[in-house]
Design an enzyme around this catalytic site. Sequence first.
Site, PDB file in Angstrom:
ATOM      1  CG  ASP A 167      -1.969   1.053   1.204  1.00  0.00           C
ATOM      2  OD1 ASP A 167      -3.136   0.732   1.447  1.00  0.00           O
ATOM      3  OD2 ASP A 167      -1.623   2.223   0.961  1.00  0.00           O
ATOM      4  CG  ASP A 211      -2.805   3.457  -2.380  1.00  0.00           C
ATOM      5  OD1 ASP A 211      -3.842   2.780  -2.198  1.00  0.00           O
ATOM      6  OD2 ASP A 211      -2.171   4.010  -1.474  1.00  0.00           O
ATOM      7  CD  GLU A 212      -5.596  -1.105  -0.654  1.00  0.00           C
ATOM      8  OE1 GLU A 212      -5.366  -1.968   0.206  1.00  0.00           O
ATOM      9  OE2 GLU A 212      -6.426  -0.189  -0.505  1.00  0.00           O
TER      10      GLU A 212
HETATM   11  P1  TTP Z   1      -5.295   5.026   0.947  1.00  0.00           P
HETATM   12  O1  TTP Z   1      -4.259   3.970   0.666  1.00  0.00           O
HETATM   13  O2  TTP Z   1      -6.445   4.658   1.810  1.00  0.00           O
HETATM   14  O3  TTP Z   1      -4.620   6.296   1.603  1.00  0.00           O
HETATM   15  P2  TTP Z   1      -3.199   6.940   1.345  1.00  0.00           P
HETATM   16  O4  TTP Z   1      -2.381   6.140   0.397  1.00  0.00           O
HETATM   17  O5  TTP Z   1      -3.391   8.364   0.954  1.00  0.00           O
HETATM   18  O6  TTP Z   1      -2.549   6.937   2.775  1.00  0.00           O
HETATM   19  P3  TTP Z   1      -1.940   5.718   3.599  1.00  0.00           P
HETATM   20  O7  TTP Z   1      -0.489   6.039   3.766  1.00  0.00           O
HETATM   21  O8  TTP Z   1      -2.690   5.703   4.877  1.00  0.00           O
HETATM   22  O9  TTP Z   1      -2.167   4.473   2.779  1.00  0.00           O
HETATM   23  O10 TTP Z   1      -5.899   5.561  -0.412  1.00  0.00           O
HETATM   24  C1  TTP Z   1      -5.125   5.702  -1.593  1.00  0.00           C
HETATM   25  C2  TTP Z   1      -5.523   6.941  -2.359  1.00  0.00           C
HETATM   26  O11 TTP Z   1      -6.900   6.888  -2.674  1.00  0.00           O
HETATM   27  C3  TTP Z   1      -5.335   8.226  -1.581  1.00  0.00           C
HETATM   28  O12 TTP Z   1      -4.017   8.745  -1.701  1.00  0.00           O
HETATM   29  C4  TTP Z   1      -6.384   9.117  -2.144  1.00  0.00           C
HETATM   30  C5  TTP Z   1      -7.491   8.184  -2.595  1.00  0.00           C
HETATM   31  N1  TTP Z   1      -8.591   8.220  -1.612  1.00  0.00           N
HETATM   32  C6  TTP Z   1      -9.641   9.092  -1.833  1.00  0.00           C
HETATM   33  O13 TTP Z   1      -9.659   9.813  -2.845  1.00  0.00           O
HETATM   34  N2  TTP Z   1     -10.655   9.158  -0.914  1.00  0.00           N
HETATM   35  C7  TTP Z   1     -10.661   8.384   0.228  1.00  0.00           C
HETATM   36  O14 TTP Z   1     -11.601   8.483   1.054  1.00  0.00           O
HETATM   37  C8  TTP Z   1      -9.566   7.468   0.448  1.00  0.00           C
HETATM   38  C9  TTP Z   1      -9.531   6.626   1.693  1.00  0.00           C
HETATM   39  C10 TTP Z   1      -8.563   7.446  -0.501  1.00  0.00           C
HETATM   40 MG    MG Z   2      -2.167   4.076   0.620  1.00  0.00          MG
END
Ligand code: TTP
Ligand code: MG
Length: 392
Positions: free
Chosen positions: A4, A100-101
């Site tokens: 992730d 992103d995962e």
């Molecule tokens: P996530 O992997 O949930 O968040 P992140 O990568 O920003 O942070 P983390 O380090 O905690 O993993 O989500 C990936 C991307 O998806 C995030 O950068 C933006 C988008 N996203 C949204 O647009 N709205 C949301 O509510 C979430 C959770 C994510």
């Molecule tokens: Mg993330």
Amino acid sequence: MHVDMDSFFASVEQRDRPELKGKPVIIGGQKDSPRGVVSTCSYEARKFGVHSAMPISQAVKLCPHGIFLPGDHGKYEAVSREIRQVFDQFSPIVESISIDEAFLDMTGCEHLHADLKTMGNSVKRAIYNSVALTASVGIGPNKFIAKLASDYRKPDGLTIVAPHEVKEWLAPMQVNRIWGIGEKTAGILATWQIRTIEDLRRCSESSLVQHFGKQGRNLYLLARGIDHRPVEPETEAKSMGKETTFTEDVTNIDTLRQVLANLVAMVGVRLRRHALWARTITVKLRYSDFTTITRSMSLPEPVNSDDDIFRVADHLFQENVTTAPIRLIGMYVSQLTTVAQSSLFADPRQDKLTELMDQLNTRYDRPILRKGREFELASPKHRKAEGPTSIG
Ligand code: TTP
Ligand code: MG
């Protein structure tokens, strides 16, 4: 393995604009017109309590000195595709679950690495070498554990949970960390004084099934770290695209538009052959100095005719092209659906024409019929030796 990316959208912006490094960056809106919600924010902004899905207006209150950016989805999707290519180098079985995962089935691949720590670090390093971003990695005996593990030490984390460590590692976690336990289930469990996964193990399987139905059995198993779901690679294409690299850089706009029309035709026929419609259109331009831009537009209704796709692609192209020489032009369609939402404004004659062209071009396995825009504007140098028949 579960991978992730860290504060994904915000990290891409910090990478591309070094002046944002170390600053609270908030993606999803603007400070002076605080509408919408936060997509994500940098870890610097999280210290102020800002998080995904929070109204921008609230984020402005919590973090008034934050740097608010609207975000560029096309760019993040392009980075996502590059990360996916890295995953494919490490495992033949990859399941992307969001932008992103992904899960990587590493069964058998672990022998290719000195140990699991080296394996996890190799993936992290390969991602960094490809896109200059950090990711957090979790390795465990199944998907449930791997996903919890990647989240365990964020950002830039690597957590390995061996099978014999699972039970103890899970014990202190809150029950809501279990997939499928929402506020409602957690609320019911709390009334029974069950808050951690260790507490949950006190419930018999039959009592959980009695209260939560089929989900009850999953709770029983997951509380013990048991999860048999396989990593399932996507069978359907998530996007389609085509690009052309020129032998000599091109500056002539008409030539570039003609090549773009040709790319659209190639992607369009593939879409229709798979009976797919696309909601997002992306255009990619790489300049002679290798700087690359991608620009996307998402449409209210999915499209699959060359005319509709070209209209959007051409708009994106004309909005973003400069006078600098171009070495590569590409176009992609994504957010694919199998559902035709016939537009109110669709022209049945155009549909018929497209169908006829596809039939003939498929029968002869080469584009014998093409739209004028694909070659009318071209300089002789870029024309194909075998001239197609012009219609439309
Ligand atoms: P996530 O992997 O949930 O968040 P992140 O990568 O920003 O942070 P983390 O380090 O905690 O993993 O989500 C990936 C991307 O998806 C995030 O950068 C933006 C988008 N996203 C949204 O647009 N709205 C949301 O509510 C979430 C959770 C994510
Ligand atoms: Mg993330």
